[in-house]
Design a protein around this motif. Structure first.
Motif, short mmCIF file in Angstrom:
data_model
loop_
_atom_site.label_atom_id
_atom_site.label_comp_id
_atom_site.label_asym_id
_atom_site.label_seq_id
_atom_site.Cartn_x
_atom_site.Cartn_y
_atom_site.Cartn_z
N UNK A 230 39.44 29.15 31.53
CA UNK A 230 39.89 30.54 31.50
C UNK A 230 39.28 31.31 32.67
N UNK A 231 39.94 32.40 33.03
CA UNK A 231 39.42 33.32 34.05
C UNK A 231 39.66 34.74 33.57
N UNK A 232 38.66 35.58 33.73
CA UNK A 232 38.81 37.02 33.45
C UNK A 232 38.41 37.78 34.71
N UNK A 233 39.23 38.77 35.06
CA UNK A 233 38.95 39.59 36.24
C UNK A 233 39.07 41.07 35.88
N UNK A 234 38.13 41.85 36.40
CA UNK A 234 38.17 43.31 36.31
C UNK A 234 38.72 43.77 37.65
N UNK A 235 39.90 44.37 37.65
CA UNK A 235 40.65 44.64 38.88
C UNK A 235 40.89 46.13 39.05
N UNK A 236 40.56 46.65 40.23
CA UNK A 236 40.88 48.03 40.61
C UNK A 236 41.87 47.98 41.75
N UNK A 237 43.07 48.53 41.54
CA UNK A 237 44.08 48.71 42.60
C UNK A 237 44.16 50.19 42.89
N UNK A 238 44.06 50.56 44.15
CA UNK A 238 44.13 51.97 44.52
C UNK A 238 44.66 52.07 45.94
N UNK A 239 44.93 53.28 46.43
CA UNK A 239 45.37 53.42 47.82
C UNK A 239 44.35 52.88 48.83
N UNK A 240 43.10 52.73 48.42
CA UNK A 240 42.09 52.20 49.34
C UNK A 240 41.97 50.68 49.27
N UNK A 241 42.78 50.02 48.44
CA UNK A 241 42.78 48.56 48.42
C UNK A 241 42.58 47.98 47.04
N UNK A 242 42.20 46.72 47.03
CA UNK A 242 41.96 45.97 45.80
C UNK A 242 40.50 45.59 45.76
N UNK A 243 39.89 45.85 44.62
CA UNK A 243 38.53 45.41 44.37
C UNK A 243 38.51 44.72 43.03
N UNK A 244 37.84 43.58 42.98
CA UNK A 244 37.83 42.83 41.73
C UNK A 244 36.53 42.05 41.60
N UNK A 245 36.18 41.81 40.37
CA UNK A 245 35.10 40.87 40.07
C UNK A 245 35.59 40.02 38.92
N UNK A 246 35.26 38.75 38.97
CA UNK A 246 35.79 37.85 37.96
C UNK A 246 34.84 36.73 37.61
#
Length: 194
Positions: free
Chosen positions: A18-34
């Motif tokens: 399994x994989x879980x990611x916390x994802x932020x999409x915004x006008x400044x880009x994509x940030x994620x940690x998983x």
């Protein structure tokens, strides 16, 4: 428009995990940690952090993997210049110079960046890419030529995009935000808890 932080979980068919990611999409880009766990080719776990610019071009991917052989870390960085020079733990990677994206093996999230950048989840198009592909769990970086082709929109606002690399082809399903829902043979996103 910013999309609120999403917590996404995929069942990974290829790794048996399994994989879980916390994802932020915004006008400044994509940030994620998983975080991901798998049992194929042998038991391992990994954690990662991903950061892109406003065009969804990779700035940095940090990965730590652990298995029976020990713990490995990768700090993969892309220079902001046009030539797109890359380093792995400070060592130049000339074979992937010019690539805009990283592709973390077995991680459906990293298929998002080229699709978002070229809006292939919204309309017709086909694009060829050079990727800095990271194999899992050994964290070796190799060049990978990939093609993404928009196949059609879905009734729920998502889309199907064909991924091809060499002789391998798979039709990926994306949601309306451009995040992978299904990567046949690799991973399928689980519904959020009720």
């Amino acid at each position: 428009m910013a999309v609120p932080q999403s917590v996404l979980t995929w069942q990974n068919e290829e790794s048996g995990g399994f994989e879980t990611a916390w994802v932020d999409l915004s006008p400044s880009g994509l940030r994620a940690r998983g975080r991901a766990v798998g049992v194929v080719p042998h038991p391992y776990w990994l954690s990662y952090e991903l950061d892109t610019d406003e065009e969804f071009v990779t700035r940095r991917l940090q990965v730590t993997a652990e298995d029976a052989t020990g713990t490995r870390s990768l700090d993969l960085r892309r220079a902001g210049s046009q030539d797109g020079g890359w380093t792995a733990n400070g060592t130049p990677l000339p074979l992937v110079d010019g690539a805009l994206d990283c592709d973390l093996g077995l991680c459906p999230l990293t298929n998002t960046m080229p699709v978002l950048r070229h809006r292939l989840h919204r309309g017709e198009g086909q694009r060829d890419f050079l990727m800095a592909w990271v194999s899992v769990p050994d964290l070796t970086v190799r060049p990978s030529r990939q093609t993404y082709t928009h196949l059609g929109r879905a009734g729920d606002g998502g889309a199907t995009v064909r991924y091809a690399s060499g002789t391998y082809v798979s039709d990926l399903e994306f949601d309306e935000a451009g995040l992978v829902v299904a990567y046949p043979g690799i991973a399928r996103r689980l519904p959020p808890p009720a």
